[in-house]
Structure formats: C-alpha cells, structure tokens
Scaffold this motif. Structure first.
Motif, PDB file in Angstrom:
ATOM      1  N   LYS A 257       0.834  -1.200   0.000  1.00  0.00           N
ATOM      2  CA  LYS A 257       0.000   0.000   0.000  1.00  0.00           C
ATOM      3  C   LYS A 257       0.871   1.253   0.000  1.00  0.00           C
ATOM      4  CE  LYS A 257      -2.351  -1.713   3.520  1.00  0.00           C
ATOM      5  NZ  LYS A 257      -3.157  -1.497   4.721  1.00  0.00           N
TER       6      LYS A 257
ATOM      7  N   SER B  47       2.471   3.124  -3.064  1.00  0.00           N
ATOM      8  CA  SER B  47       1.746   4.101  -3.876  1.00  0.00           C
ATOM      9  C   SER B  47       2.328   5.506  -3.707  1.00  0.00           C
ATOM     10  CB  SER B  47       0.270   4.102  -3.503  1.00  0.00           C
ATOM     11  OG  SER B  47       0.117   4.456  -2.158  1.00  0.00           O
ATOM     12  N   LEU B  48       3.023   5.758  -2.581  1.00  0.00           N
ATOM     13  CA  LEU B  48       3.600   7.092  -2.382  1.00  0.00           C
ATOM     14  C   LEU B  48       4.662   7.420  -3.423  1.00  0.00           C
ATOM     15  CD1 LEU B  48       2.177   6.808   0.386  1.00  0.00           C
ATOM     16  CD2 LEU B  48       4.042   8.129   1.328  1.00  0.00           C
TER      17      LEU B  48
ATOM     18  N   LEU C  20       4.471   7.488  -6.382  1.00  0.00           N
ATOM     19  CA  LEU C  20       3.971   8.283  -7.499  1.00  0.00           C
ATOM     20  C   LEU C  20       4.328   9.751  -7.364  1.00  0.00           C
ATOM     21  CD1 LEU C  20       1.091  10.115  -6.926  1.00  0.00           C
ATOM     22  CD2 LEU C  20       0.218   7.822  -6.607  1.00  0.00           C
TER      23      LEU C  20
ATOM     24  N   THR D  39      -1.392   3.050  -8.645  1.00  0.00           N
ATOM     25  CA  THR D  39      -2.260   4.199  -8.368  1.00  0.00           C
ATOM     26  C   THR D  39      -1.993   5.326  -9.364  1.00  0.00           C
ATOM     27  OG1 THR D  39      -2.243   3.614  -6.024  1.00  0.00           O
ATOM     28  CG2 THR D  39      -3.005   5.813  -6.586  1.00  0.00           C
TER      29      THR D  39
ATOM     30  N   ARG E  89      -4.677   7.008 -12.024  1.00  0.00           N
ATOM     31  CA  ARG E  89      -4.900   8.452 -12.065  1.00  0.00           C
ATOM     32  C   ARG E  89      -4.661   8.989 -13.473  1.00  0.00           C
ATOM     33  NH1 ARG E  89      -4.422  13.306  -8.833  1.00  0.00           N
ATOM     34  NH2 ARG E  89      -6.113  14.476  -9.760  1.00  0.00           N
TER      35      ARG E  89
ATOM     36  N   GLY F 199     -12.889   8.066 -14.606  1.00  0.00           N
ATOM     37  CA  GLY F 199     -12.306   7.835 -13.293  1.00  0.00           C
ATOM     38  C   GLY F 199     -12.870   6.615 -12.592  1.00  0.00           C
ATOM     39  N   PHE F 200     -14.165   6.422 -12.724  1.00  0.00           N
ATOM     40  CA  PHE F 200     -14.819   5.290 -12.088  1.00  0.00           C
ATOM     41  C   PHE F 200     -14.151   3.980 -12.468  1.00  0.00           C
ATOM     42  CE2 PHE F 200     -18.847   6.439 -10.043  1.00  0.00           C
ATOM     43  CZ  PHE F 200     -18.965   5.337  -9.227  1.00  0.00           C
TER      44      PHE F 200
ATOM     45  N   PHE G  64     -10.256   3.826 -11.347  1.00  0.00           N
ATOM     46  CA  PHE G  64     -10.015   3.596  -9.924  1.00  0.00           C
ATOM     47  C   PHE G  64     -10.558   2.242  -9.473  1.00  0.00           C
ATOM     48  CE2 PHE G  64      -9.954   8.435  -9.618  1.00  0.00           C
ATOM     49  CZ  PHE G  64      -8.584   8.470  -9.724  1.00  0.00           C
ATOM     50  N   THR G  65     -11.664   1.809 -10.106  1.00  0.00           N
ATOM     51  CA  THR G  65     -12.177   0.476  -9.766  1.00  0.00           C
ATOM     52  C   THR G  65     -11.142  -0.584 -10.125  1.00  0.00           C
ATOM     53  OG1 THR G  65     -14.424   1.203 -10.176  1.00  0.00           O
ATOM     54  CG2 THR G  65     -14.053  -1.173 -10.137  1.00  0.00           C
TER      55      THR G  65
ATOM     56  N   ALA H 297      -7.887  -0.269 -10.298  1.00  0.00           N
ATOM     57  CA  ALA H 297      -6.790  -0.239  -9.314  1.00  0.00           C
ATOM     58  C   ALA H 297      -7.238  -0.867  -8.003  1.00  0.00           C
ATOM     59  CB  ALA H 297      -6.328   1.195  -9.096  1.00  0.00           C
ATOM     60  N   THR H 298      -8.473  -0.525  -7.567  1.00  0.00           N
ATOM     61  CA  THR H 298      -8.990  -1.068  -6.307  1.00  0.00           C
ATOM     62  C   THR H 298      -9.000  -2.586  -6.344  1.00  0.00           C
ATOM     63  OG1 THR H 298     -10.370   0.886  -6.031  1.00  0.00           O
ATOM     64  CG2 THR H 298     -10.992  -1.063  -4.772  1.00  0.00           C
TER      65      THR H 298
ATOM     66  N   TYR I 245      -5.528  -4.035  -6.130  1.00  0.00           N
ATOM     67  CA  TYR I 245      -4.992  -4.005  -4.769  1.00  0.00           C
ATOM     68  C   TYR I 245      -5.631  -5.090  -3.901  1.00  0.00           C
ATOM     69  CZ  TYR I 245      -2.147   0.207  -5.181  1.00  0.00           C
ATOM     70  OH  TYR I 245      -1.174   1.104  -5.517  1.00  0.00           O
ATOM     71  N   LEU I 246      -6.946  -5.304  -4.085  1.00  0.00           N
ATOM     72  CA  LEU I 246      -7.615  -6.348  -3.302  1.00  0.00           C
ATOM     73  C   LEU I 246      -7.017  -7.709  -3.635  1.00  0.00           C
ATOM     74  CD1 LEU I 246     -11.370  -5.243  -3.440  1.00  0.00           C
ATOM     75  CD2 LEU I 246      -9.804  -5.065  -1.528  1.00  0.00           C
TER      76      LEU I 246
ATOM     77  N   THR J  26      -3.701  -8.085  -1.953  1.00  0.00           N
ATOM     78  CA  THR J  26      -3.902  -8.396  -0.540  1.00  0.00           C
ATOM     79  C   THR J  26      -4.234  -9.872  -0.348  1.00  0.00           C
ATOM     80  OG1 THR J  26      -4.714  -6.171  -0.153  1.00  0.00           O
ATOM     81  CG2 THR J  26      -5.251  -7.812   1.506  1.00  0.00           C
TER      82      THR J  26
ATOM     83  N   SER K 112      -7.314  -2.804   2.718  1.00  0.00           N
ATOM     84  CA  SER K 112      -6.537  -3.353   1.601  1.00  0.00           C
ATOM     85  C   SER K 112      -6.065  -2.269   0.643  1.00  0.00           C
ATOM     86  CB  SER K 112      -7.379  -4.351   0.815  1.00  0.00           C
ATOM     87  OG  SER K 112      -7.862  -5.345   1.645  1.00  0.00           O
ATOM     88  N   LEU K 113      -6.601  -1.060   0.808  1.00  0.00           N
ATOM     89  CA  LEU K 113      -6.306  -0.016  -0.185  1.00  0.00           C
ATOM     90  C   LEU K 113      -5.299   0.998   0.344  1.00  0.00           C
ATOM     91  CD1 LEU K 113      -9.858   0.765  -1.561  1.00  0.00           C
ATOM     92  CD2 LEU K 113      -8.162  -0.847  -2.414  1.00  0.00           C
ATOM     93  N   PRO K 114      -4.463   1.527  -0.563  1.00  0.00           N
ATOM     94  CA  PRO K 114      -3.577   2.618  -0.152  1.00  0.00           C
ATOM     95  C   PRO K 114      -4.407   3.884   0.071  1.00  0.00           C
ATOM     96  CG  PRO K 114      -2.979   1.767  -2.331  1.00  0.00           C
ATOM     97  CD  PRO K 114      -4.281   1.166  -1.965  1.00  0.00           C
TER      98      PRO K 114
ATOM     99  N   ILE L 151      -3.687   6.877  -0.585  1.00  0.00           N
ATOM    100  CA  ILE L 151      -3.652   7.788  -1.736  1.00  0.00           C
ATOM    101  C   ILE L 151      -4.755   7.443  -2.736  1.00  0.00           C
ATOM    102  CG2 ILE L 151      -2.313   8.503  -3.758  1.00  0.00           C
ATOM    103  CD1 ILE L 151       0.092   8.585  -2.244  1.00  0.00           C
ATOM    104  N   LEU L 152      -4.959   6.148  -2.961  1.00  0.00           N
ATOM    105  CA  LEU L 152      -6.007   5.750  -3.893  1.00  0.00           C
ATOM    106  C   LEU L 152      -7.375   6.176  -3.370  1.00  0.00           C
ATOM    107  CD1 LEU L 152      -6.729   4.268  -6.513  1.00  0.00           C
ATOM    108  CD2 LEU L 152      -6.912   2.163  -5.190  1.00  0.00           C
TER     109      LEU L 152
ATOM    110  N   PHE M 294      -7.773   9.836  -4.002  1.00  0.00           N
ATOM    111  CA  PHE M 294      -8.099  10.055  -5.414  1.00  0.00           C
ATOM    112  C   PHE M 294      -9.552   9.704  -5.706  1.00  0.00           C
ATOM    113  CE2 PHE M 294      -3.493   9.493  -7.107  1.00  0.00           C
ATOM    114  CZ  PHE M 294      -3.281  10.846  -6.924  1.00  0.00           C
ATOM    115  N   TRP M 295     -10.011   8.576  -5.143  1.00  0.00           N
ATOM    116  CA  TRP M 295     -11.399   8.151  -5.337  1.00  0.00           C
ATOM    117  C   TRP M 295     -12.361   9.279  -4.966  1.00  0.00           C
ATOM    118  CZ3 TRP M 295     -14.460   5.154  -7.829  1.00  0.00           C
ATOM    119  CH2 TRP M 295     -14.178   3.816  -8.092  1.00  0.00           C
TER     120      TRP M 295
ATOM    121  N   PHE N 195     -12.370  12.445  -6.936  1.00  0.00           N
ATOM    122  CA  PHE N 195     -13.081  12.261  -8.185  1.00  0.00           C
ATOM    123  C   PHE N 195     -14.595  12.137  -7.953  1.00  0.00           C
ATOM    124  CE2 PHE N 195     -15.013   8.710 -10.599  1.00  0.00           C
ATOM    125  CZ  PHE N 195     -15.144   9.317 -11.834  1.00  0.00           C
TER     126      PHE N 195
ATOM    127  N   LEU O 107      -0.397  13.276   3.111  1.00  0.00           N
ATOM    128  CA  LEU O 107      -0.712  12.753   1.776  1.00  0.00           C
ATOM    129  C   LEU O 107      -1.680  13.653   0.999  1.00  0.00           C
ATOM    130  CD1 LEU O 107      -0.888   8.917   2.340  1.00  0.00           C
ATOM    131  CD2 LEU O 107       0.993  10.337   1.606  1.00  0.00           C
TER     132      LEU O 107
END
Lengths: 240, 217
Positions: free
Chosen positions: A173, A176-177, A179, A187, A191, A200-201, A204-205, A207-208, A211-212, A215, B64-66, B68-69, B72-73, B76, B163
């Motif tokens: 996680k 991601s910094l 970036l 991430t 973006r 965006g939807f 970002f979905t 990426a989400t 990440y899941l 994990t 589970s998520l960073p 930063i993400l 951003f979410w 947006f 952040l």
C-alpha cells in the motif's frame, strides 16, 4: 449524476498496458523494499534487545527517527536532499548515471521506513520469550551470540510471522507514495487513465480490484508460511 | 553548500498556516473516524450476521487499499455526486474519515473484547438492554483501555495527513514543498519540516508511553 460508463476502456490499448505496467512497478517497488526492510529490520530488532547500551541506543534512535517523520517527507528527503549531501562524486553519479533514480529512492525509502516497523515486531518477538529459555541457554555455557543464534531467534522468527504479514501488506500500500516522485505504479497509472479519458470510475475500480487481489495473494502466501513454521501448541498455550 | 536559515524564517507564517491545516485535518478525521469506527465495532460485536458481515467487509476493504487511492477516489467522486466542483478539502475530509474508521473500528473492537465477558453478563443479569450495556459498561472501559492505542493512531493519522499533497491541499508538508520549490531551497525546507514533524510525533509517543506506565500501575 451524469456519467458515461465505458468499462471497455480498461481493456483498450494503451490503458490496459498502463494498468499492467503499473501493477508490475508496484510489485517491483514493494518486493525490493521488503528485502531491505526484512534484513535491516531483523538486525535492528536484535540490536534493540542486546545487553550493550550503545548498540541498543543506536537501534532505538533509528526506530524513533523513522517512525516519527511522515513517509512522504522521508521519500522527498531521499530523492531531493540525500543526493546533495553525498560526497560530490557519488552525488553526481546518483543524479546523472543511476538508471531510474526515482525507483531506487522509493525502494530505499520504503525499505528503511518499514525496517523500523519490522524491528519493533522482531523485538517484541524476542522479548516475549520466557526468561527461563534464555537462562537455560546461558547455563549450558552458551555465549550470548550462540544463545541468540540457536535459541532465541529460531523461536522468535516463528512467532513474528503473523505480525509481519501485516507489514508486508502495508509495504504494497505504501508503495503508492512513489507516485509523488514519478514512479508510475498502479495508483499513478489509474490516475493517469482518469486524466486522459475522464473515466475515473473505471480506472479507480480497476486499481482497487488489483490491490484487493494483491492483498488476497499476500494473505494466502503468508497463511501457508505461518502454517509451516508455527510451533504447535506454543502460542495457544501462552494466551491462557 | 550553506544552510540558509533566512528562507525558513521568512516562510514561517505560511508554514504555520499549513501546520494548522494539518492539525485541523487530523482532528476532524479523528472525531469522524472514531465515531464511525465505534459504530462499526459495535456492529461487528453485535452478533447480528448482516451487520457483522457489513462491518467485516468495510474494514477489510479499506484496509486493503492505499490511502492515496482512497483520496483520489473521493477527489473524483465527491464533485460528481454533488454535481459541481467543491474544494479538495471536503473530499479529503471524507476520504480520511471513511479510511480511518476502518482502523479505529479494529482498535475499538480489541477494546470491547478486552472487557471481560463477566461484566457484560453482569449487565445483562441486571436487566440492562444491549444499548445500555454498551453505553454504561463496555464502552467506557474499552475507551480507557484503548487510550494509548488511540493516541498512537492519532500520531499515525497526523503523519498521514501529509498525503493531501497529492490533491494540492496546503497542509504543512505541501506548504514546505511549495516554499522549497519556489525558493530553490529543498534541503533547508525538507529538513526543517522533518524536524518539526519529528518533534510533534516524538512528543506524542512519549505521551503514549507515560499513559501506558500510568495504566500498568
């Protein structure tokens, strides 16, 4: 809400390739940083438990320093400040000839930061061992070093696997910094897709979900590791 | 290379504004996150399956998520949901609150679990309702037991507010960076910012240690 859905965009080039390469960079940053965090963290964790006051002080100072400054600021210091403070020759090499300087800054930054957290887990693992175990080793005539190598560490390592799992997740996680200094990890790529396509939807979905998945894979791997190294009946017995 | 103190002194008012915003973000996200997190922890320990599942899903999802993400979410989503652009402050506040709630709920859950079963049963035997039992018996003890961890989380949160840099909110980190780039004095500003963060967070962790010592006694 006014929004044009377009999930197909995720599978179009170049966006699909961006996501994949973002995922790759996230894994590259996190795993390289983990190597540093793991080795350095173990070393510092051990130093925090030794008899020698000076060694203990150095280790404690390290942990306090890295835990009490925001990671983002540490990243900027590694990337912008450290190359200036190095001896001139080295500094010039870092700035001019080192390929992917932002990648290496991110790896070193994340590694040294996470090492402080790993060290705390290792320390509490070592300290949780009963005094009898240590004394038994000493009474057998072991030197302190032998005692560490053949009694304390083997047991402590097996105890700290579960807490280290969460550190391992955190490093993914925190990657991601990177970036902010220009590493195009997951991430950042999502973006970028948002900026290029206004979807965006979807971006970002994607990426989400990735990440899941990361994990889940990490938890799965660490569960297997934990099952293999766990000392049967050891932890269960101690909590009663 | 000479260390230029003057550039820091000149920028102090600007940096102070940034520091205040950092504290403000920390405070709001902490209050909101704690409230929502407590709610989630109560759901998780309520024994009602749909609530338990929801709380579990929520916590595992956000953990589970960073961050930063997540920032951003909401940067947006919020303007999209409201239908007009709002400043990044509101989306950052929402992102931090929802994100922190997941962590606070785990802390509160550990706290609630630390209250012995006997106490809860005693409450039930006295005829307290579930709500009364939580409000008068379990939560006050849980909060006291969790105080050091709550403060530790506040320190982490304070560091995490840096952040908001990614959405250009002028917190202390971002303010330092703005001055650093504008004056071309990266070394001075970033090291100064690190010292300030260190002093604040180190003082915080000393406070945690004294809390722990007082509780052991």
């Amino acid at each position: 809400m006014n929004y044009n859905w377009n999930w197909g965009i995720l599978f179009q080039e170049p966006y699909f390739g961006w996501l994949l390469s973002g995922l790759l960079w996230t894994v590259l940053v996190a795993s390289a940083a983990w190597v540093i965090a793991f080795l350095l963290g173990i070393l510092i964790g051990i130093l925090r438990t030794v008899e020698n006051r000076w060694l203990r002080f150095i280790a404690t100072a390290y942990v306090e320093l890295f835990r009490n400054v925001p990671l983002l600021l540490q990243l900027f210091i590694w990337y912008f400040v450290v190359p200036e403070l190095l001896p001139q020759e080295v500094g010039r090499w870092v700035k001019r000839d080192l390929p992917n300087p932002e990648y290496w800054s991110a790896v070193i930054c994340l590694g040294t930061y996470t090492a402080a957290r790993v060290a705390e887990q290792v320390r509490s693992g070592i300290n949780s061992l009963s005094r009898d175990l240590v004394n038994a080793g000493l009474s057998l005539g072991m030197t302190p070093a032998q005692n560490y190598l053949s009694v304390r560490l083997p047991i402590a390592f097996r105890i700290v696997v579960p807490p280290l799992t969460s550190e391992f997740l955190t490093i993914f996680k925190n990657s991601s910094l990177a970036l902010t200094i220009g590493v195009l990890e997951l991430t950042a790529q999502s973006r970028q897709i948002e900026n290029y396509t206004f979807q965006g939807f979807e971006a970002f979905t994607a990426a989400t979900i990735l990440y899941l998945i990361i994990t889940m894979i990490v938890v799965l791997i660490m569960t297997v590791v934990d099952r293999r190294v766990r000392i049967p009946g050891f932890l269960e017995g101690r909590h009663r | 290379m000479r260390f230029d103190y003057q550039v820091i002194i000149d920028a102090l008012p600007f940096l102070l504004d940034g520091l205040l915003l950092s504290f403000y973000l920390t405070a709001i996200a902490m209050v909101g996150g704690l409230a929502l997190g407590t709610l989630l922890a109560l759901m998780r320990t309520s024994g009602k399956l749909p609530l338990v599942w929801f709380a579990k899903l929520y916590v595992n999802f956000f953990r589970s998520l960073p961050l930063i993400l997540v920032i951003f979410w909401f940067y947006f989503l919020v303007p999209l949901a409201i239908g007009r652009p709002v400043g990044s402050l509101y989306s950052a506040l929402i992102a931090f609150t929802l994100f922190e709630a997941a962590y606070y709920s785990e802390i509160m859950r550990a706290g609630l679990n630390s209250v012995s079963r006997g106490q809860i049963n005693a409450g039930l035997a006295l005829g307290l309702t579930w709500r009364q039992n939580m409000q008068y018996v379990a939560l006050p003890q849980a909060i006291r037991a969790m105080l050091p961890v709550l403060v530790t989380q506040a320190i982490i949160l304070f560091q995490d507010t840096s952040l908001v840099y990614v959405v250009a909110l002028r917190d202390f980190m971002t303010a330092s960076s703005i001055v650093a780039v504008r004056e071309g004095r990266l070394i001075e500003l970033y090291l100064f910012a690190a010292v300030v963060y260190f002093i604040i967070c180190f003082a915080g962790s000393m406070f945690v240690r004294s809390l722990q010592r007082r509780m052991v006694r």
